[in-house]
Motif scaffolding. Structure first.
Motif, PDB file in Angstrom:
ATOM      1  N   THR A   1      86.889   6.637   4.151  1.00 51.43           N
ATOM      2  CA  THR A   1      87.937   7.652   4.094  1.00 51.43           C
ATOM      3  C   THR A   1      89.111   7.209   3.216  1.00 51.43           C
ATOM      4  O   THR A   1      89.779   8.043   2.607  1.00 51.43           O
TER       5      THR A   1
ATOM      6  N   ALA B   1      81.265   5.683  14.353  1.00 49.78           N
ATOM      7  CA  ALA B   1      81.014   5.642  12.910  1.00 49.78           C
ATOM      8  C   ALA B   1      81.195   4.214  12.413  1.00 49.78           C
ATOM      9  O   ALA B   1      82.094   3.906  11.644  1.00 49.78           O
TER      10      ALA B   1
ATOM     11  N   SER C   1      79.083   9.045   7.070  1.00 46.91           N
ATOM     12  CA  SER C   1      78.998   9.402   8.488  1.00 46.91           C
ATOM     13  C   SER C   1      79.679  10.730   8.790  1.00 46.91           C
ATOM     14  O   SER C   1      79.536  11.265   9.889  1.00 46.91           O
ATOM     15  N   ILE C   2      80.449  11.266   7.827  1.00 46.68           N
ATOM     16  CA  ILE C   2      81.146  12.525   8.106  1.00 46.68           C
ATOM     17  C   ILE C   2      80.722  13.654   7.178  1.00 46.68           C
ATOM     18  O   ILE C   2      81.139  14.787   7.353  1.00 46.68           O
TER      19      ILE C   2
ATOM     20  N   THR D   1      86.359   4.731   7.961  1.00 46.03           N
ATOM     21  CA  THR D   1      85.213   5.590   8.266  1.00 46.03           C
ATOM     22  C   THR D   1      84.307   5.764   7.044  1.00 46.03           C
ATOM     23  O   THR D   1      84.762   6.219   5.994  1.00 46.03           O
TER      24      THR D   1
ATOM     25  N   GLU E   1      74.627  12.896  14.364  1.00 49.90           N
ATOM     26  CA  GLU E   1      76.024  13.143  14.728  1.00 49.90           C
ATOM     27  C   GLU E   1      76.292  12.804  16.179  1.00 49.90           C
ATOM     28  O   GLU E   1      77.348  12.309  16.534  1.00 49.90           O
TER      29      GLU E   1
ATOM     30  N   CYS F   1      74.708   6.154  12.145  1.00 47.57           N
ATOM     31  CA  CYS F   1      75.773   7.168  12.117  1.00 47.57           C
ATOM     32  C   CYS F   1      75.683   8.059  10.887  1.00 47.57           C
ATOM     33  O   CYS F   1      76.383   9.066  10.810  1.00 47.57           O
ATOM     34  N   SER F   2      74.829   7.715   9.903  1.00 56.56           N
ATOM     35  CA  SER F   2      74.696   8.582   8.731  1.00 56.56           C
ATOM     36  C   SER F   2      73.592   9.620   8.910  1.00 56.56           C
ATOM     37  O   SER F   2      73.474  10.545   8.109  1.00 56.56           O
TER      38      SER F   2
ATOM     39  N   THR G   1      86.938   8.886  13.683  1.00 56.79           N
ATOM     40  CA  THR G   1      87.315   9.102  12.289  1.00 56.79           C
ATOM     41  C   THR G   1      88.729   8.583  12.095  1.00 56.79           C
ATOM     42  O   THR G   1      89.610   8.907  12.886  1.00 56.79           O
TER      43      THR G   1
ATOM     44  N   THR H   1      89.727   5.087  14.123  1.00 60.69           N
ATOM     45  CA  THR H   1      89.514   6.163  15.094  1.00 60.69           C
ATOM     46  C   THR H   1      90.796   6.962  15.276  1.00 60.69           C
ATOM     47  O   THR H   1      91.872   6.552  14.851  1.00 60.69           O
TER      48      THR H   1
END
Lengths: 219, 219
Positions: A200, B194, A178-179, A174, B181, B177-178, A169, A139
């Motif tokens: 990530t 996430a 999810s992003i 992460t 948002e 989380c996928s 994130t 995070t």
């Protein structure tokens, strides 16, 4: 009198002593919570000698615990078992407090490490009116410091997610799915697999900003 | 002559015999791939007696394998070790084929189970021009059937994600989380953590469409 502080996270254990010594070790709490007392004992051994001990945590949110209260109580019991001295605990709305107070209201000790950092950073000379940004593995905290104190829009994780002061994130853990909804593959938009295959950390690897660690096989 | 077919997935093993017998069992391939021959042997024992055996798979994409080729070859070797009869393998562009052909070009056997289903479904009376929708634990297949054959916009997972014929959402394993948002919590928008804490299975639980299984503790 020397003091040490430790932070019990869900993926890492961290410790520091007031002369600047810093110790960190990965520890997958969500998989091995029975091993926490032993892991904390090793962390504390590496921080010796010290007279006073303070504890913060975020590991109570691991899904090995039925709820956050259970997580806080297990983490406190593990630290007590491992430590030779009775630790103090940082409470989100009370600062450094006795372990009895933390045990009486466990949620006040949950996810309080950002607040300890912000309180300390706000007291440093020149930080009177500042923005504290702490990017972690999982995070990112974004906290306003005003008049030498944190000026927060929320205290719990839920409140802080809403206020934007906790951004879920980080640089390692992460999940990419999810992003990002879709990626450009050879000029064509491709939706992503909703799996925990890439995080990530893999992004930084692909961008060449980090080098590969052959021993790191987990996702 | 009776025939059995098995599908080696990443989370479940499934088998069927042509008289209608169906067997399924959960098997976390990504965690226990060394145990696959034994697990397949138990699956085949439950399908006895049969003379011919056919194999499809999707488990080769598990991240216990360095790549899909390695996954296909390990799954084929495991089935051969477990089976008393030499299995045939469904190839994405060749239908039911010899195991030697699959070994020579492993990627043709990767993620081919949807194609076997679509070919079979397209041949059924009345399915001439239809849409086949197969909602699984992890993904959903949406396939056009035209003139008694699948009419596909892609064959590989990547092509099928792009064409929208593979939708990476299922009823059990998809991380919340996928697909979301932020959530409405008491009238306020709250971003999500996430983390792999909640999946689509939890959504159905909360909606009361499924009842709780106290023994199911994994996320």
């Amino acid at each position: 009198m020397s003091a040490a502080g430790i932070d019990i996270g869900g993926a890492n254990l961290k410790g520091a002593r007031d002369d600047g010594l810093v110790v960190t070790r990965p520890f997958p709490l969500w998989r091995e919570h029975d091993g926490l007392p032993q892991a904390v004992e090793e962390l504390l051994a590496a921080l010796q000698p010290f007279d006073r001990l303070a504890v913060t945590m975020t590991g109570e949110l691991c899904d090995c615990y039925a709820n956050k209260e259970e997580g806080v109580l297990h983490i406190l019991a593990s630290v007590e078992e491992a430590a030779e001295t009775t630790p103090n605990v940082w409470l989100i709305d009370g600062g450094l407090s006795s372990i009895e107070m933390a045990r009486a209201e466990p949620l006040r000790a949950a996810a309080a490490n950002w607040h300890a950092l912000a309180t300390w950073a706000a007291g440093l000379e020149g930080n009177g009116d500042s923005l504290l940004v702490d990017v972690g593995s999982t995070t990112t905290d974004i906290i306003r410091l005003v008049a030498a104190a944190p000026n927060c829009g929320g205290l719990t994780d839920t409140e802080r997610l809403r206020s934007g002061e906790l951004v879920y994130t980080g640089v390692r853990r992460t999940p990419v799915c999810s992003i990002l909804e879709e990626a450009d593959l050879g000029g064509k938009a491709s939706p992503l697999a909703a799996e925990h295959f890439a995080t990530t950390l893999d992004i930084w690897l692909l961008l060449g900003e980090l080098s590969e660690d052959p021993a790191c096989l987990s996702t």
